[in-house]
Design a protein around this motif. Structure first.
Motif, PDB file in Angstrom:
ATOM      1  N   PRO A 143       0.828  -1.207   0.027  1.00 31.45           N
ATOM      2  CA  PRO A 143       0.178  -0.025  -0.210  1.00 31.45           C
ATOM      3  C   PRO A 143       0.917   1.396  -0.041  1.00 31.45           C
ATOM      4  O   PRO A 143       0.293   2.271  -0.681  1.00 31.45           O
ATOM      5  N   THR A 144       2.015   1.163   0.417  1.00 26.51           N
ATOM      6  CA  THR A 144       2.717   2.561   0.687  1.00 26.51           C
ATOM      7  C   THR A 144       3.463   2.711  -0.754  1.00 26.51           C
ATOM      8  O   THR A 144       3.276   3.801  -1.028  1.00 26.51           O
ATOM      9  N   THR A 145       3.986   1.829  -1.186  1.00 31.15           N
ATOM     10  CA  THR A 145       4.866   2.075  -2.525  1.00 31.15           C
ATOM     11  C   THR A 145       3.525   2.115  -3.560  1.00 31.15           C
ATOM     12  O   THR A 145       4.088   3.054  -4.545  1.00 31.15           O
ATOM     13  N   LYS A 146       2.636   1.614  -3.368  1.00 27.31           N
ATOM     14  CA  LYS A 146       1.497   1.789  -4.406  1.00 27.31           C
ATOM     15  C   LYS A 146       1.022   3.288  -4.573  1.00 27.31           C
ATOM     16  O   LYS A 146       0.454   4.026  -5.618  1.00 27.31           O
ATOM     17  N   GLN A 147       1.401   3.990  -3.449  1.00 27.70           N
ATOM     18  CA  GLN A 147       0.887   5.497  -3.609  1.00 27.70           C
ATOM     19  C   GLN A 147       1.569   6.340  -4.497  1.00 27.70           C
ATOM     20  O   GLN A 147       1.037   7.517  -5.108  1.00 27.70           O
ATOM     21  N   TRP A 148       2.818   5.877  -5.173  1.00 30.07           N
ATOM     22  CA  TRP A 148       3.517   6.648  -6.131  1.00 30.07           C
ATOM     23  C   TRP A 148       2.380   7.127  -7.410  1.00 30.07           C
ATOM     24  O   TRP A 148       2.509   8.071  -7.803  1.00 30.07           O
ATOM     25  N   GLU A 149       1.523   6.134  -7.820  1.00 26.62           N
ATOM     26  CA  GLU A 149       0.783   6.642  -8.960  1.00 26.62           C
ATOM     27  C   GLU A 149      -0.261   7.749  -8.648  1.00 26.62           C
ATOM     28  O   GLU A 149      -0.621   8.468  -9.202  1.00 26.62           O
ATOM     29  N   ASN A 150      -0.889   7.483  -7.223  1.00 31.29           N
ATOM     30  CA  ASN A 150      -1.751   8.409  -6.703  1.00 31.29           C
ATOM     31  C   ASN A 150      -1.101   9.892  -6.673  1.00 31.29           C
ATOM     32  O   ASN A 150      -1.915  10.763  -7.073  1.00 31.29           O
ATOM     33  N   VAL A 151       0.022   9.886  -6.061  1.00 32.24           N
ATOM     34  CA  VAL A 151       0.870  11.083  -6.061  1.00 32.24           C
ATOM     35  C   VAL A 151       0.833  11.982  -7.299  1.00 32.24           C
ATOM     36  O   VAL A 151       0.636  13.011  -7.499  1.00 32.24           O
ATOM     37  N   LEU A 152       1.548  10.865  -8.230  1.00 28.00           N
ATOM     38  CA  LEU A 152       1.809  11.638  -9.516  1.00 28.00           C
ATOM     39  C   LEU A 152       0.534  11.850 -10.522  1.00 28.00           C
ATOM     40  O   LEU A 152       1.046  12.652 -11.262  1.00 28.00           O
ATOM     41  N   THR A 153      -0.772  11.541 -10.347  1.00 24.18           N
ATOM     42  CA  THR A 153      -1.771  11.771 -10.927  1.00 24.18           C
ATOM     43  C   THR A 153      -2.512  13.080 -10.234  1.00 24.18           C
ATOM     44  O   THR A 153      -3.625  13.150 -10.585  1.00 24.18           O
ATOM     45  N   THR A 154      -2.031  13.579  -9.166  1.00 23.17           N
ATOM     46  CA  THR A 154      -2.498  14.517  -8.316  1.00 23.17           C
ATOM     47  C   THR A 154      -2.473  16.009  -9.157  1.00 23.17           C
ATOM     48  O   THR A 154      -1.190  16.232  -9.671  1.00 23.17           O
ATOM     49  N   GLU A 155      -3.398  16.471  -9.265  1.00 24.04           N
ATOM     50  CA  GLU A 155      -3.572  17.825 -10.374  1.00 24.04           C
ATOM     51  C   GLU A 155      -3.011  19.133  -9.554  1.00 24.04           C
ATOM     52  O   GLU A 155      -2.949  19.105  -8.316  1.00 24.04           O
ATOM     53  N   LYS A 156      -2.564  20.152 -10.161  1.00 28.93           N
ATOM     54  CA  LYS A 156      -1.975  21.357  -9.605  1.00 28.93           C
ATOM     55  C   LYS A 156      -3.047  21.859  -8.914  1.00 28.93           C
ATOM     56  O   LYS A 156      -4.362  21.830  -9.182  1.00 28.93           O
ATOM     57  N   GLY A 157      -2.735  22.204  -7.632  1.00 36.56           N
ATOM     58  CA  GLY A 157      -4.006  23.003  -6.771  1.00 36.56           C
ATOM     59  C   GLY A 157      -4.368  21.909  -5.882  1.00 36.56           C
ATOM     60  O   GLY A 157      -5.016  22.344  -4.874  1.00 36.56           O
ATOM     61  N   HIS A 308      16.469   2.642   1.468  1.00 35.59           N
ATOM     62  CA  HIS A 308      16.896   1.715   1.196  1.00 35.59           C
ATOM     63  C   HIS A 308      16.395   0.581   2.125  1.00 35.59           C
ATOM     64  O   HIS A 308      16.774  -0.675   1.797  1.00 35.59           O
ATOM     65  N   GLN A 309      15.702   0.969   2.955  1.00 32.33           N
ATOM     66  CA  GLN A 309      14.840  -0.119   3.705  1.00 32.33           C
ATOM     67  C   GLN A 309      13.336   0.210   3.549  1.00 32.33           C
ATOM     68  O   GLN A 309      12.571   1.039   4.215  1.00 32.33           O
ATOM     69  N   PRO A 310      12.838  -0.374   2.254  1.00 32.44           N
ATOM     70  CA  PRO A 310      11.648   0.131   1.775  1.00 32.44           C
ATOM     71  C   PRO A 310      10.410  -0.542   2.902  1.00 32.44           C
ATOM     72  O   PRO A 310      10.735  -1.310   3.677  1.00 32.44           O
ATOM     73  N   PRO A 311       9.018   0.054   2.560  1.00 30.68           N
ATOM     74  CA  PRO A 311       8.587   0.682   1.511  1.00 30.68           C
ATOM     75  C   PRO A 311       8.788   2.060   1.618  1.00 30.68           C
ATOM     76  O   PRO A 311       9.493   2.622   2.830  1.00 30.68           O
TER      77      PRO A 311
END
Length: 337
Positions: A143-157, A308-311
Motif C-alpha cells: 500500500p505504501t509503494t503503490k501511492q506513487w501513482e496516486n501522487v503523480l496523478t494529483t492535479e496542480k492546486g 533503502h529499507q522500503p517501502p
C-alpha cells in the motif's frame, strides 16, 4: 512558482538509465517490471541504456545524457523512470539541456536523487523521490509503494496525503522472491527527537544524502537561487536517506550543508531508516540527530519511510508539505501549489 507535471492513465513512460543499467543476467527482472507497467495501461518508450552495465555505469556519460535529454524534451512522455539507482549519475548533470525540458515527472531514488534535486533547483519543476521501476515487478504492490501513482496523478492546486507504513523490510533477500517484492517483516515506528508529537510545514526538498551533498557549491545545488526564484523564502522541510555513510560522515555532511546555507530557514528534518548508520567510537545516528536538532532548534523525525529499507513514501521536491508525527505514526500531506 513550481511547475507540476501530471501523469494520466495511458500516459507514455520513458525508461532510461542515467546512472546504472541492468546487467544481462537480471534482464528478466526488468522485463517483468515493464510488463507490469504495460498491464497498468502505460505505453513504454525504452532506451538502450537500461539494458547495459559496464564499470559502474550503464554507458559513457555522453550516451546517457543524450538519451536522457531526448526523453526530457519529448512532449509525448509524461514520466521518466530508471530501472534503479547506481553510482555515477553526477557525470551527466553538466550535459543536460535544462532550457529545453518539457514538463514531466522524473521518479526514482538513491543515486537518481542527485538528478531529481538538480532538476528541481535548476528549473523549478517538481520531481518525485520514490520507488524504482524494478521494484514494481511484483504480483502485487504494498500500500505504501503503490501511492506513487496516486501522487503523480494529483492535479496542480490539489493535495495528496500518505501515511507511514505498517511494516518495513530490514534487509534484501533476493534468494526468496515474494509476491510483493519486499519482505515487510519489521514494525514501522517513526521516531522524534524528544519523543513527542511533531508537526512541520514547508517546501519539500531532499534525497539520498550520500549523493545530493555532492551538489553543494555547484550550479546544481544552488538552494539560495531556488528560494528567490521559486518559493519566495518559504521554509524548507528536508528529507534525507542514507545509503552507505557512517555516522561521522553523516555529521560532517550535515555541518557542510549548514555552512553552505542549505539548512537556513528550515522548518524540520526527516531521516529515513538506514542499515548504513554505523556508529563511530560509540557516536550513533541518534547522537547526530540530537545535535542537529539542538543546533537548528527545529524538530527532527527519523526512521521514516524513505530510502533503502522500503517501502517508501513518494516525496515531491518543490511541493508544499505538512508532516505530522504522533505515537510512532506519520502523515505526509503535499499540496501542489
Amino acid at each position: 512558482m513550481i511547475t507540476y507535471p501530471l501523469l494520466t492513465k495511458h500516459s507514455t513512460v520513458g525508461l532510461t538509465a542515467p546512472s546504472s543499467g541492468v546487467p544481462h543476467e537480471l534482464h528478466d527482472l526488468l522485463k517483468k517490471a515493464i510488463a507490469k507497467m504495460e498491464e497498468a495501461g502505460y505505453t513504454i518508450k525504452c532506451g538502450e541504456t537500461v539494458w547495459k552495465q559496464h564499470k559502474a555505469k550503464s554507458a559513457p556519460a555522453q550516451e546517457r545524457a543524450a538519451e536522457l535529454n531526448k526523453m526530457l524534451q519529448d512532449d509525448s512522455i509524461s514520466l521518466i523512470t530508471p530501472p534503479w539507482g547506481g553510482e555515477l549519475l553526477i557525470e551527466v548533470l553538466d550535459l543536460i539541456d535544462y532550457q529545453q525540458i518539457k514538463p514531466k515527472w522524473v521518479l526514482g531514488y538513491s543515486d537518481i536523487s542527485a538528478l531529481l534535486l538538480a532538476l528541481t533547483l535548476k528549473t523549478g519543476m517538481a520531481t518525485a523521490h520514490g520507488t524504482n521501476l524494478i521494484d514494481l515487478r511484483g504480483e502485487e504492490t504494498d500500500p505504501t509503494t503503490k501511492q506513487w501513482e496516486n501522487v503523480l496523478t494529483t492535479e496542480k492546486g490539489s493535495s495528496v496525503t500518505q501515511y507511514s507504513s505498517q511494516k518495513y523490510q530490514k534487509e534484501w533477500n533476493h534468494e526468496k522472491p515474494s509476491p510483493q517484492v519486499f519482505h515487510l517483516t519489521e514494525p514501522t515506528v517513526w521516531k522524534t527527537i524528544g519523543g513527542g508529537q511533531v508537526e512541520m510545514e514547508g517546501r519539500v526538498l531532499g534525497g539520498c544524502i550520500d549523493v545530493i551533498r555532492n551538489l553543494i557549491g555547484t550550479p546544481y545545488g544552488d538552494v539560495a537561487s531556488f528560494r528567490e526564484k521559486h518559493i519566495v523564502d518559504e521554509p524548507i522541510i528536508w528529507y534525507f536517506e542514507n545509503c552507505e555513510i557512517n555516522t561521522a560522515d553523516l555529521r560532517r555532511t550535515l555541518v557542510q550543508m549548514k555552512l553552505a546555507g542549505w539548512l537556513d530557514h528550515t522548518s524540520g528534518l526527516l531521516f529515513g531508516r538506514s542499515a548504513a548508520n554505523n556508529p563511530v567510537d560509540g557516536y550513533t545516528a541518534e547522537d547526530v540527530y540530537h545535535e542537529i536538532a539542538n543546533e537548528l532548534q527545529i524538530p527532527v523525525v527519523y526512521d521514516i519511510d524513505c530510502g533503502h529499507q522500503p517501502p517508501q513514501i513518494t516525496f515531491i521536491n518543490g511541493a508544499s508539505g505538512k508532516v505530522e508525527v504522533q505515537n510512532g505514526k506519520g502523515k505526509v500531506t503535499q499540496t501542489f501549489r
